[in-house]
Design an enzyme around this catalytic site. Structure first.
Site, PDB file in Angstrom:
ATOM      1  N   LEU A 152      12.396   1.199  12.421  1.00 41.18           N
ATOM      2  CA  LEU A 152      11.836   2.214  13.323  1.00 41.18           C
ATOM      3  C   LEU A 152      12.122   1.885  14.789  1.00 41.18           C
ATOM      4  CD1 LEU A 152       8.322   2.893  11.727  1.00 41.18           C
ATOM      5  CD2 LEU A 152      10.451   4.118  11.359  1.00 41.18           C
ATOM      6  N   ARG A 197     -11.962 -21.165   7.642  1.00 43.10           N
ATOM      7  CA  ARG A 197     -10.665 -20.855   8.244  1.00 43.10           C
ATOM      8  C   ARG A 197     -10.927 -20.290   9.634  1.00 43.10           C
ATOM      9  NH1 ARG A 197      -6.852 -16.625   5.017  1.00 43.10           N
ATOM     10  NH2 ARG A 197      -8.574 -15.224   5.528  1.00 43.10           N
ATOM     11  N   ASN A 234     -10.453  -4.506   2.427  1.00 46.02           N
ATOM     12  CA  ASN A 234      -9.547  -5.493   1.804  1.00 46.02           C
ATOM     13  C   ASN A 234      -8.890  -4.934   0.536  1.00 46.02           C
ATOM     14  OD1 ASN A 234     -11.379  -7.085   3.591  1.00 46.02           O
ATOM     15  ND2 ASN A 234     -10.201  -8.795   2.777  1.00 46.02           N
ATOM     16  N   LYS A 293      -3.311  -2.767  16.069  1.00 50.68           N
ATOM     17  CA  LYS A 293      -3.902  -1.614  15.369  1.00 50.68           C
ATOM     18  C   LYS A 293      -4.813  -0.830  16.325  1.00 50.68           C
ATOM     19  CE  LYS A 293      -2.087  -2.141  11.269  1.00 50.68           C
ATOM     20  NZ  LYS A 293      -1.100  -1.156  10.795  1.00 50.68           N
ATOM     21  N   ASP A 329      12.070   2.288   5.406  1.00 53.72           N
ATOM     22  CA  ASP A 329      11.534   0.926   5.281  1.00 53.72           C
ATOM     23  C   ASP A 329      12.651  -0.035   5.687  1.00 53.72           C
ATOM     24  OD1 ASP A 329       9.026  -0.218   3.183  1.00 53.72           O
ATOM     25  OD2 ASP A 329      10.449  -1.605   4.090  1.00 53.72           O
ATOM     26  N   PHE A 338       2.834   3.521   7.520  1.00 49.13           N
ATOM     27  CA  PHE A 338       2.379   2.187   7.090  1.00 49.13           C
ATOM     28  C   PHE A 338       3.157   1.065   7.767  1.00 49.13           C
ATOM     29  CE2 PHE A 338       1.629   4.755   3.224  1.00 49.13           C
ATOM     30  CZ  PHE A 338       0.319   4.429   2.950  1.00 49.13           C
ATOM     31  N   TYR A 349      -2.673  -9.188  15.868  1.00 49.88           N
ATOM     32  CA  TYR A 349      -2.406  -8.173  14.839  1.00 49.88           C
ATOM     33  C   TYR A 349      -3.439  -7.045  14.920  1.00 49.88           C
ATOM     34  CZ  TYR A 349      -3.245  -5.933  10.385  1.00 49.88           C
ATOM     35  OH  TYR A 349      -3.522  -4.995   9.429  1.00 49.88           O
ATOM     36  N   SER A 354      -6.988  -0.651  10.402  1.00 47.11           N
ATOM     37  CA  SER A 354      -7.601  -1.770   9.682  1.00 47.11           C
ATOM     38  C   SER A 354      -9.033  -1.978  10.139  1.00 47.11           C
ATOM     39  CB  SER A 354      -6.799  -3.033   9.986  1.00 47.11           C
ATOM     40  OG  SER A 354      -7.490  -4.179   9.562  1.00 47.11           O
ATOM     41  N   ARG A 374     -16.461  -9.910   1.591  1.00 47.70           N
ATOM     42  CA  ARG A 374     -15.567  -8.819   2.000  1.00 47.70           C
ATOM     43  C   ARG A 374     -15.743  -7.613   1.090  1.00 47.70           C
ATOM     44  NH1 ARG A 374     -15.284 -12.004   5.347  1.00 47.70           N
ATOM     45  NH2 ARG A 374     -13.501 -12.923   6.430  1.00 47.70           N
ATOM     46  N   LYS A 388       1.885  -7.595   9.486  1.00 49.67           N
ATOM     47  CA  LYS A 388       0.445  -7.620   9.154  1.00 49.67           C
ATOM     48  C   LYS A 388      -0.150  -9.004   8.930  1.00 49.67           C
ATOM     49  CE  LYS A 388       1.118  -7.246   4.218  1.00 49.67           C
ATOM     50  NZ  LYS A 388       0.701  -6.665   2.963  1.00 49.67           N
ATOM     51  N   ILE A 399       0.846  -1.199   0.000  1.00 43.93           N
ATOM     52  CA  ILE A 399       0.000   0.000   0.000  1.00 43.93           C
ATOM     53  C   ILE A 399       0.882   1.251   0.000  1.00 43.93           C
ATOM     54  CG2 ILE A 399      -1.906   1.200   1.162  1.00 43.93           C
ATOM     55  CD1 ILE A 399      -2.634  -1.553   2.406  1.00 43.93           C
TER      56      ILE A 399
HETATM   57  N1  UFG Z   1     -10.118 -16.891   1.449  1.00 39.90           N
HETATM   58  C1  UFG Z   1     -10.268 -18.135   0.844  1.00 39.90           C
HETATM   59  N2  UFG Z   1      -9.154 -18.798   0.444  1.00 39.90           N
HETATM   60  C2  UFG Z   1      -7.886 -18.283   0.589  1.00 39.90           C
HETATM   61  C3  UFG Z   1      -7.741 -17.024   1.213  1.00 39.90           C
HETATM   62  C4  UFG Z   1      -8.876 -16.359   1.636  1.00 39.90           C
HETATM   63  O1  UFG Z   1     -11.392 -18.623   0.687  1.00 39.90           O
HETATM   64  O2  UFG Z   1      -6.915 -18.950   0.207  1.00 39.90           O
HETATM   65  C5  UFG Z   1     -11.318 -16.156   1.863  1.00 39.90           C
HETATM   66  C6  UFG Z   1     -11.364 -15.853   3.346  1.00 39.90           C
HETATM   67  O3  UFG Z   1     -11.953 -16.921   4.031  1.00 39.90           O
HETATM   68  C7  UFG Z   1     -12.200 -14.579   3.357  1.00 39.90           C
HETATM   69  C8  UFG Z   1     -11.829 -13.882   2.032  1.00 39.90           C
HETATM   70  O4  UFG Z   1     -11.295 -14.908   1.212  1.00 39.90           O
HETATM   71  O5  UFG Z   1     -13.578 -14.890   3.301  1.00 39.90           O
HETATM   72  C9  UFG Z   1     -10.781 -12.797   2.209  1.00 39.90           C
HETATM   73  O6  UFG Z   1      -9.676 -13.328   2.913  1.00 39.90           O
HETATM   74  P1  UFG Z   1      -8.284 -12.536   3.019  1.00 39.90           P
HETATM   75  O7  UFG Z   1      -7.325 -13.419   3.747  1.00 39.90           O
HETATM   76  O8  UFG Z   1      -7.874 -12.041   1.678  1.00 39.90           O
HETATM   77  O9  UFG Z   1      -8.660 -11.272   3.863  1.00 39.90           O
HETATM   78  P2  UFG Z   1      -9.273 -11.167   5.340  1.00 39.90           P
HETATM   79  O10 UFG Z   1     -10.581 -10.478   5.187  1.00 39.90           O
HETATM   80  O11 UFG Z   1      -9.251 -12.429   6.066  1.00 39.90           O
HETATM   81  O12 UFG Z   1      -8.150 -10.279   6.014  1.00 39.90           O
HETATM   82  C10 UFG Z   1      -7.956  -8.949   5.612  1.00 39.90           C
HETATM   83  C11 UFG Z   1      -6.516  -8.513   5.838  1.00 39.90           C
HETATM   84  C12 UFG Z   1      -6.180  -8.463   7.285  1.00 39.90           C
HETATM   85  C13 UFG Z   1      -7.219  -7.720   8.047  1.00 39.90           C
HETATM   86  C14 UFG Z   1      -8.587  -8.289   7.751  1.00 39.90           C
HETATM   87  C15 UFG Z   1      -9.709  -7.632   8.475  1.00 39.90           C
HETATM   88  O13 UFG Z   1      -5.615  -9.385   5.204  1.00 39.90           O
HETATM   89  O14 UFG Z   1      -4.955  -7.784   7.433  1.00 39.90           O
HETATM   90  O15 UFG Z   1      -8.818  -8.198   6.356  1.00 39.90           O
HETATM   91  O16 UFG Z   1     -10.013  -6.425   7.954  1.00 39.90           O
HETATM   92  F1  UFG Z   1      -6.977  -7.835   9.361  1.00 39.90           F
END
Ligand code: UFG
Length: 337
Positions: A61, A292, A180, A154, A33, A82, A150, A126, A232, A86, A14
């Protein structure tokens, strides 16, 4: 003279997109960084896109003396913070590492911002700070209760910044709660380059599309959603980056303000797969597996406050997010490596 902005974690996913938008808006940029989850090559790519080259300090940092050197060499007008760890799963295994890295680094940064009188901060928060009990869409008044270390880093940083403002009303602070972020710069030159097997949905899909990974696991088919898979609020990273520029421009008066950064639309995992296939003409093989642990059924933003106060709105749709994610991944099958 352009406003000079310090961007911590400016080489990250980002961060790098935000640096591009800062240049587009006429700012001068300095990056710090530690490159634990980023690659120096991103700086060349930023240069290709913007014809500008940020000064980069490869420092941590947590080492305050190193950071102080940066503050003593530049007079900053503001900071976008940033930098931080994460990975949700990793944070449950190594909570102390997360509390130390994310919280202590922010304290070091704010100490120096105080000392050098740079009381203008945009912080990368987040949507994970919200309680899963909130009804969706959730606005900034939603109940706060993150479900992993995590997310708690935040939330704790948000609380520290609220206390800081209470103690010193000169500060100007914006907390941006990201939903997301996905996609990549439309040039395909910068994008998300996770180390190892991706945890997140979009990089996993693009890696299945290149053949780097065989099959996507869809986590859960029995949520109370349109098709049983999780929903999402996916937001194009360029829209999110522009939101940071708007936040900086808005941050002229003292105060602490919080904004959701999302589109306000929810898409299920199966809908994202379909959108990706439509946008790229490629088939994604997937299998449905168990939920998951720790995932919520539905999360999406009420972005009204950012629209009204920042005059910012996410503009790119899910097809553009998929198209740009794929452009990046197909041009860079191994990311920056
Ligand atoms: N998903 C799958 N298969 C995968 C990965 C994800 O089905 O291999 C699904 C998850 O179950 C979820 C959706 O896809 O329903 C999104 O999952 P992500 O892992 O991409 O994102 P999350 O919403 O779990 O997590 C994100 C950020 C985090 C943050 C979180 C809450 O990665 O840093 O949103 O806002 F904390």
């Amino acid at each position: 003279m352009a406003n000079k902005i310090l961007v911590t974690g400016g080489a990250g996913y980002i961060g790098s997109h935000t640096v591009v938008e800062l240049y587009n808006a006429g700012y001068e940029v300095i990056i710090v960084d530690n490159f634990v989850n980023s690659n120096l090559e991103v700086i060349n790519r930023i240069n290709e896109i913007t014809h500008q080259k940020p000064i980069v300090y490869p420092i941590d940092l947590l080492i305050k003396d190193d950071l102080e050197k940066v503050f003593s060499q530049h007079k900053f007008d503001g900071v976008i913070h940033f930098a931080g760890l994460k990975a949700v799963g990793e944070s449950t295994q190594y909570p102390l590492k997360y509390y130390k890295e994310n919280i202590l680094s922010t304290i070091n940064l704010c100490d120096l911002m105080n000392k050098y009188d740079v009381k203008n901060l945009v912080f990368s928060s987040s949507a994970t700070v919200y309680s899963p009990e909130n009804e969706m869409p959730v606005n900034e008044e939603g109940k706060l209760r993150p479900s992993n270390p995590y997310g708690r880093t935040k939330l704790f940083i948000e609380e520290i910044l609220r206390d800081l403002y209470q103690a010193d009303n000169d500060w100007r602070i914006v907390l941006l709660r990201y939903f997301n972020p996905v996609g990549a710069h439309e040039s395909g030159l910068i994008g998300e380059s996770p180390k190892g097997i991706p945890n997140n949905l979009m990089p996993f899909i693009t890696n299945v599309a290149t053949g780097n990974l065989k099959v996507l696991k869809v986590f859960g088919s029995d949520y109370d959603t349109v098709d049983g898979s999780g929903v999402r609020d996916y937001i194009h990273v360029t829209d999110l980056a522009k939101g940071h520029v708007k936040a900086l421009q808005k941050n002229v008066n003292p105060g602490i303000r919080t904004y959701n950064m999302g589109t306000g639309n929810g898409y299920s995992v199966l809908e994202v797969i379909k959108a990706f296939e439509k946008a790229t003409n490629r088939k994604i093989s997937y299998e449905i597996v168990d939920r998951r642990p720790g995932d919520v059924a539905v999360s999406f933003a009420d972005p009204t406050k950012a629209m009204e106060e920042l005059h910012w709105k996410a503009e790119k749709n899910i097809l553009e997010m998929c198209r740009d994610a794929w452009k990046w991944q197909s041009k860079n099958p191994n990311g920056y490596n």
